[in-house]
Design an enzyme around this catalytic site. Structure first.
Site, PDB file in Angstrom:
ATOM      1  N   SER A 194     -11.571 -37.187   7.872  1.00 55.30           N
ATOM      2  CA  SER A 194     -10.778 -36.577   8.469  1.00 55.30           C
ATOM      3  C   SER A 194      -9.360 -37.501   8.617  1.00 55.30           C
ATOM      4  CB  SER A 194     -11.264 -36.473  10.045  1.00 55.30           C
ATOM      5  OG  SER A 194     -10.213 -35.990  10.798  1.00 55.30           O
ATOM      6  N   ARG A 209     -10.060 -36.768  15.697  1.00 58.06           N
ATOM      7  CA  ARG A 209     -11.420 -36.646  15.287  1.00 58.06           C
ATOM      8  C   ARG A 209     -12.017 -37.758  14.441  1.00 58.06           C
ATOM      9  NH1 ARG A 209      -8.763 -31.381  14.402  1.00 58.06           N
ATOM     10  NH2 ARG A 209      -8.165 -31.732  12.104  1.00 58.06           N
ATOM     11  N   TYR A 219     -10.350 -39.337  -7.275  1.00 54.65           N
ATOM     12  CA  TYR A 219      -9.462 -38.785  -5.947  1.00 54.65           C
ATOM     13  C   TYR A 219      -7.855 -39.232  -6.242  1.00 54.65           C
ATOM     14  CZ  TYR A 219     -13.794 -38.580  -3.642  1.00 54.65           C
ATOM     15  OH  TYR A 219     -15.389 -38.516  -3.260  1.00 54.65           O
ATOM     16  N   ASP A 238     -14.953 -44.615   1.637  1.00 58.68           N
ATOM     17  CA  ASP A 238     -15.449 -44.284   0.325  1.00 58.68           C
ATOM     18  C   ASP A 238     -14.285 -43.614  -0.313  1.00 58.68           C
ATOM     19  OD1 ASP A 238     -17.953 -43.070  -0.973  1.00 58.68           O
ATOM     20  OD2 ASP A 238     -16.254 -41.413  -1.071  1.00 58.68           O
ATOM     21  N   LYS A 294     -16.053 -44.838  -7.221  1.00 56.73           N
ATOM     22  CA  LYS A 294     -16.880 -43.902  -8.294  1.00 56.73           C
ATOM     23  C   LYS A 294     -16.082 -43.830  -9.554  1.00 56.73           C
ATOM     24  CE  LYS A 294     -17.984 -41.101  -4.377  1.00 56.73           C
ATOM     25  NZ  LYS A 294     -16.640 -41.090  -3.691  1.00 56.73           N
ATOM     26  N   LEU A 303     -20.269 -32.431   7.364  1.00 58.92           N
ATOM     27  CA  LEU A 303     -20.113 -31.470   8.308  1.00 58.92           C
ATOM     28  C   LEU A 303     -19.953 -30.344   7.756  1.00 58.92           C
ATOM     29  CD1 LEU A 303     -16.978 -33.505  10.054  1.00 58.92           C
ATOM     30  CD2 LEU A 303     -19.303 -33.344  10.662  1.00 58.92           C
ATOM     31  N   ASN A 343     -15.699 -38.672  15.686  1.00 65.07           N
ATOM     32  CA  ASN A 343     -16.815 -38.824  14.651  1.00 65.07           C
ATOM     33  C   ASN A 343     -17.548 -40.059  14.573  1.00 65.07           C
ATOM     34  OD1 ASN A 343     -16.162 -36.282  14.080  1.00 65.07           O
ATOM     35  ND2 ASN A 343     -15.174 -36.946  12.025  1.00 65.07           N
TER      36      ASN A 343
HETATM   37  P1  A2P Z   1      -9.090 -32.781   9.429  1.00 64.87           P
HETATM   38  O1  A2P Z   1      -8.890 -33.760   8.384  1.00 64.87           O
HETATM   39  O2  A2P Z   1      -7.790 -32.011   9.652  1.00 64.87           O
HETATM   40  O3  A2P Z   1      -9.829 -33.520  10.654  1.00 64.87           O
HETATM   41  P2  A2P Z   1     -16.303 -32.868   5.501  1.00 64.87           P
HETATM   42  O4  A2P Z   1     -16.618 -34.605   5.760  1.00 64.87           O
HETATM   43  O5  A2P Z   1     -18.024 -32.077   5.796  1.00 64.87           O
HETATM   44  O6  A2P Z   1     -16.175 -32.660   4.221  1.00 64.87           O
HETATM   45  O7  A2P Z   1     -15.517 -32.319   6.349  1.00 64.87           O
HETATM   46  C1  A2P Z   1     -14.197 -32.284   6.438  1.00 64.87           C
HETATM   47  C2  A2P Z   1     -13.384 -31.476   7.010  1.00 64.87           C
HETATM   48  O8  A2P Z   1     -13.743 -31.334   8.497  1.00 64.87           O
HETATM   49  C3  A2P Z   1     -12.021 -31.591   7.175  1.00 64.87           C
HETATM   50  O9  A2P Z   1     -11.412 -30.319   7.136  1.00 64.87           O
HETATM   51  C4  A2P Z   1     -11.629 -32.226   8.561  1.00 64.87           C
HETATM   52  O10 A2P Z   1     -10.133 -32.024   8.920  1.00 64.87           O
HETATM   53  C5  A2P Z   1     -12.650 -31.562   9.411  1.00 64.87           C
HETATM   54  N1  A2P Z   1     -13.311 -32.430  10.560  1.00 64.87           N
HETATM   55  C6  A2P Z   1     -13.618 -33.703  10.587  1.00 64.87           C
HETATM   56  N2  A2P Z   1     -13.877 -34.126  11.685  1.00 64.87           N
HETATM   57  C7  A2P Z   1     -14.040 -32.999  12.313  1.00 64.87           C
HETATM   58  C8  A2P Z   1     -14.285 -33.042  13.778  1.00 64.87           C
HETATM   59  N3  A2P Z   1     -14.869 -33.795  14.367  1.00 64.87           N
HETATM   60  N4  A2P Z   1     -14.148 -31.536  14.260  1.00 64.87           N
HETATM   61  C9  A2P Z   1     -13.839 -30.717  13.776  1.00 64.87           C
HETATM   62  N5  A2P Z   1     -13.333 -30.530  12.331  1.00 64.87           N
HETATM   63  C10 A2P Z   1     -13.497 -31.981  11.797  1.00 64.87           C
END
Ligand code: A2P
Length: 261
Positions: free
Chosen positions: A218, A223, A37, A32, A62, A176, A227
């Site tokens: 992420s 991570r 962006y 996405d 978008k 998240l 996910n």
């Molecule tokens: P990072 O890029 O360092 O992994 P959202 O998608 O709700 O906007 O959340 C994104 C944020 O959550 C980013 O700061 C990302 O950091 C962090 N994040 C993504 N996956 C995880 C995970 N499995 N556990 C903890 N934090 C995560």
């Protein structure tokens, strides 16, 4: 559409090139991005060099408010495709309704024309509230997708119910709950411990299990992989009810009526 995708805001071109390449290697197929962006070059480079056939990928972009007209949407699409180095988009979204400009109905009409021409495979909106969607319905237009901010602290029951009634697929941005403390929530931690999973996996599973398509972002390959590994366990009905009772409407939210690109 894959049931989970990678969000790329606020990565720049070089960060997106690295993160998307890692994600595709890990098995992500839905990516996405957005004009706003400013990372479509990086995303496109990673997708073209990733060794995965175009037909296996699902690419969403978008467009910004200045393109809210039938001709404008076509120009926006041609320019996004050029930046991405692709010849079609799987999904193209009105990024924000920008109701004070009041041209989002025309924008969706423009998207429908691109569908007919094969430049895009699906029509979508983002950040549309029930009132904005109703204007579309009144004009005989139903988007395939509405992408909204949605997570257990931000349940959006009115929008989700309308999507269900009208057959619109819901994509969750910020799934998240970034910046809300959601991943440190004690209820979610308890469920996560019981399943031997991380809080992020439990939250993503909660989205997937009710047919929402989450777009967690992420830049970290570990991570990203974690996910994506949210498909091989099941939350119980009680878990789903518990996570579905954490709504905090008091939390500040980006507002479709006042915010937009
Ligand atoms: P990072 O890029 O360092 O992994 P959202 O998608 O709700 O906007 O959340 C994104 C944020 O959550 C980013 O700061 C990302 O950091 C962090 N994040 C993504 N996956 C995880 C995970 N499995 N556990 C903890 N934090 C995560």
């Amino acid at each position: 559409m894959p049931r989970l995708g990678l969000g790329t805001w606020p990565m720049d071109d070089s960060q997106a090139a690295v993160a998307v390449a890692a994600a595709v290697r890990a098995g992500y197929r839905l990516i996405d991005t957005a004009e706003n962006y400013r990372n479509e070059h990086g995303v496109g480079t990673a997708l073209r060099d990733g060794g995965v056939a175009r037909a296996e990928l699902f690419v969403t972009s978008k467009f910004n408010r200045r393109w809210h007209s039938v001709d404008g949407v076509r120009q926006a699409c041609v320019q996004s495709l050029a930046r991405l180095g692709l010849d079609y988009l799987d999904l193209f979204l009105v990024h924000w309704p920008n109701p004070e400009q009041d041209r989002y109905v025309e924008a969706v009409e423009g998207l429908m024309r691109l569908l007919d021409d094969g430049l895009i495979r699906a029509v979508g909106t983002s950040n549309f509230t029930p009132a904005h969607l109703q204007r579309l319905f009144d004009a005989g237009l139903t988007p395939h997708v509405n992408q909204i901010q949605l997570h257990p602290y931000r349940l959006r029951p009115d929008v989700v119910a309308l999507h269900r009634d009208r057959g619109i697929l819901t994509q969750s941005w910020s799934p998240l709950g970034w910046g809300t403390g959601l991943l440190a929530d004690e209820t979610i931690a308890r469920v996560a411990r019981r399943h031997g999973r991380s809080p992020a996996q439990v939250v993503l599973r909660w989205h997937i299990q009710q047919g929402l398509v989450p777009l967690p972002r992420s830049t970290d390959p570990g991570r990203q992989a974690q996910n994506l590994a949210s498909f091989d366990f099941t939350l119980t009905d009680d878990d789903m009810v518990m996570l579905g009772s954490l709504d905090r409407p008091d939390l500040p939210m980006v507002d479709a009526d006042t915010y937009g690109h």
